[in-house]
Design an enzyme around this catalytic site. Structure first.
Site, PDB file in Angstrom:
ATOM      1  N   SER A 257       0.817  -1.210   0.000  1.00  0.00           N
ATOM      2  CA  SER A 257       0.000   0.000   0.000  1.00  0.00           C
ATOM      3  C   SER A 257       0.858   1.271   0.000  1.00  0.00           C
ATOM      4  O   SER A 257       1.548   1.553  -0.972  1.00  0.00           O
ATOM      5  CB  SER A 257      -0.945  -0.053   1.207  1.00  0.00           C
ATOM      6  OG  SER A 257      -1.869   0.992   1.198  1.00  0.00           O
TER       7      SER A 257
ATOM      8  N   ASP B 256      10.384   5.220 -10.165  1.00  0.00           N
ATOM      9  CA  ASP B 256       9.958   5.723 -11.471  1.00  0.00           C
ATOM     10  C   ASP B 256      10.454   7.132 -11.761  1.00  0.00           C
ATOM     11  O   ASP B 256      10.620   7.501 -12.925  1.00  0.00           O
ATOM     12  CB  ASP B 256       8.428   5.706 -11.576  1.00  0.00           C
ATOM     13  CG  ASP B 256       7.880   4.327 -11.918  1.00  0.00           C
ATOM     14  OD1 ASP B 256       8.676   3.365 -11.944  1.00  0.00           O
ATOM     15  OD2 ASP B 256       6.663   4.220 -12.146  1.00  0.00           O
TER      16      ASP B 256
ATOM     17  N   LYS C  58      -0.510  -4.586  -2.941  1.00  0.00           N
ATOM     18  CA  LYS C  58      -1.808  -4.050  -2.524  1.00  0.00           C
ATOM     19  C   LYS C  58      -1.941  -2.651  -3.126  1.00  0.00           C
ATOM     20  O   LYS C  58      -1.603  -1.644  -2.516  1.00  0.00           O
ATOM     21  CB  LYS C  58      -1.939  -3.976  -1.012  1.00  0.00           C
ATOM     22  CG  LYS C  58      -3.313  -3.468  -0.564  1.00  0.00           C
ATOM     23  CD  LYS C  58      -3.349  -3.159   0.906  1.00  0.00           C
ATOM     24  CE  LYS C  58      -4.680  -2.540   1.296  1.00  0.00           C
ATOM     25  NZ  LYS C  58      -4.890  -1.207   0.657  1.00  0.00           N
TER      26      LYS C  58
END
Length: 520
Positions: free
Chosen positions: A369, A380, A394
């Site tokens: 999460s 990224d 998740k």
């Protein structure tokens, strides 16, 4: 939010029209758990309307309500609820108890009222339900309602919800941890810069009284309730301390306490922050520790390690703020859902508090999460090297619906999209340096990845294809770096080695180059 007066008036009207059907039922016996149909209807309606409005997928009110009513069987297996044509039938031990006309498919007020009527009838027919607390009825109903949705949508009763809110938002307290020994609380930790520390409470102090009331023999829950209270109120403790001539009386003012989620270690200019979860104080705590390290070490601060191994997540906005502490521009994460308020694009606009120093993020199979949001964003955006195993995956966001009984429904309402465009749910974050199955040897682990860098780059490129929605395809990708729980020092040693060798760090950072288009 639903306007309760409107549906409550309808519910009361329905109650009158069902008087004949309810006539055989008797009032509860003295001592039985109180049951108010109006209050129960209010709770059922609030939950059902919230789910219908906010769940990530459209739901049929009649179907989820019926599953919730069937959930009463968890309290008494002799109770069964069936649908026959346009009616709902309650049966106890083979005997028909009640038969009611089913409301319309999307009639929240009607199904809430019917649920209250059947719950009341079931309590009259079943000794188990009659003796059960009303919270048990709510739990059985909402567990049934949510059973066919997803594993992350869940109900918490009033007591559990209170604990959840304390973990998320903090609570009024004094800043201690304690254990029970010989029937009284013994202080095991005193949180710095909190009322207990400032008042002089010490580790191993035995707290015998709170506001003049003895604690010996009380449950942990009762003791905590006495110590905690509204912020800015006074609390008086009587304390026994080894070496003191007699009991000490210490008075302090309660403050807003957040459970510590960030643990700090520093060695050779490398700051390691272990994040246990994400609550309302996590980003502030990280920022403070980074600022203190910078002030203390100056140019001696050489790198930052964020250890989110075993971190189950927490508050979405805190994870965004944590990533923003280390990014100056670009997307952090996007959320996509059915409800208008669940759709967001979170962009970085902060100041890099690590001032461009190497950043390493440690993940494992229990990183989930909010922890995955931070790892994916920093990877990224080309700001960190991620080390470890595939994370949990998740990639859904839950909103909390507070109910009139002070319970709450945690409800999935959106999906997380990483900056490079892939869905985190069911996939997770793929480390640039994978440690799955490794037990030791930081140098060997780095050397193996660099020797097979094309394989890692291919895996990361395939990982970031937005159209990967097939579960088998996701599982196959995850096998390139199997998800595992990691507790040893290998990942930390790899991070240290990369910080020690800036050229090696740059090569490791470049492993995620296939995401270049997402960053620029």
């Amino acid at each position: 939010m639903i306007v309760y007066r409107k549906w409550l008036a309808v519910a009361c009207g329905l109650a009158l029209s069902l008087a004949a059907a309810c006539a055989p039922m008797r009032e509860s016996k003295p001592g039985a758990t109180a049951f108010s149909k109006i209050r129960a209807t209010e709770v059922f309606a609030a939950g059902l309307s919230g789910i219908a409005e906010k769940y990530i997928d459209a739901v049929a009110i009649d179907d989820i309500s019926f599953e919730g009513i069937r959930g009463l069987g968890a309290l008494d297996p002799d109770l069964t609820v069936t649908r026959e044509g346009g009616e709902v039938l309650l049966v106890s031990a083979g005997r028909e108890v009640m038969r009611l006309k089913a409301p319309g498919a999307d009639d929240v007020a009607g199904w809430a009222n019917l649920t209250a009527d059947i719950s009341l009838a079931a309590r009259q027919a079943s000794p188990e339900l009659k003796s059960a607390d009303i919270e048990a009825v709510y739990e059985a109903f909402f567990d049934g309602v949510l059973s066919n949705l997803d594993i992350f949508s869940r109900y918490a009763g009033a007591e559990e919800a209170k604990k959840n809110r304390a973990k998320r938002d903090g609570f009024g307290g004094i800043g201690i941890r304690y254990r029970i020994k010989d029937g009284v609380p013994v202080v095991s930790d005193v949180l710095p810069k909190n009322p207990a520390a400032e008042a002089g409470i010490m580790k191993n102090d035995r707290i015998t009284h709170v506001d003049g009331k003895p604690l010996k023999g009380l449950s942990r829950k009762a003791i905590s309730n006495m110590i905690r209270g509204p912020t800015h109120t006074l609390v008086n403790l009587k304390v026994e301390r080894k070496g003191a001539s007699g009991p000490l009386t210490i008075t302090m003012e309660r403050a807003h306490i957040f459970l510590a989620t960030v643990l700090e270690t520093e060695k050779d200019g490398i700051l390691i922050l272990r994040l246990k979860s994400f609550n309302q104080d996590t980003a502030r705590s990280i920022a403070k520790k980074l600022e203190n390290a910078r002030a203390r070490l100056g140019d001696g601060l050489r790198g930052l390690v964020l250890d989110v191994r075993g971190n189950p997540g927490g508050l979405l906005k805190q994870s965004v703020k944590v990533a923003d502490l280390l990014l100056t521009q670009g997307k952090i994460v996007s959320t996509q859902g059915r409800h208008a308020e669940s759709i967001h694009n979170y962009e970085a606009g902060g100041h890099d508090l690590a001032f461009g120093l190497p950043v390493l993020v440690l993940v494992d199979g229990k990183s989930a999460s909010a922890a995955e949001i931070v790892a994916a964003a920093l990877q990224d955006r080309d700001r960190a090297v991620v080390i470890g195993t595939s994370s949990f995956g998740k990639g859904s966001v839950q909103t909390v619906i507070r109910l009139p009984n002070n319970g709450e429904i945690t409800l999935t309402w959106s999906k997380l999209v990483a900056p490079s465009g892939y869905l985190l749910h069911g996939l997770g974050v793929r480390p640039a340096i994978c440690t799955s199955g490794l037990k030791a040897g930081a140098e060997e682990a780095i050397r193996a990845v660099m020797a097979n860098r094309s394989k890692t780059e291919e895996a990361l490129t395939a990982w970031r294809k937005p159209e990967i929605r097939d579960e088998d395809a996701r599982n196959k990708l995850r096998q390139s770096c199997p998800s595992q729980r990691r507790r040893k020092d290998l990942e930390t040693e790899i991070a240290r080695r990369l910080i020690d060798d800036q050229a090696l760090y740059a090569r490791a950072l470049n492993l995620s180059a296939p995401t270049h288009e997402a960053r620029h």
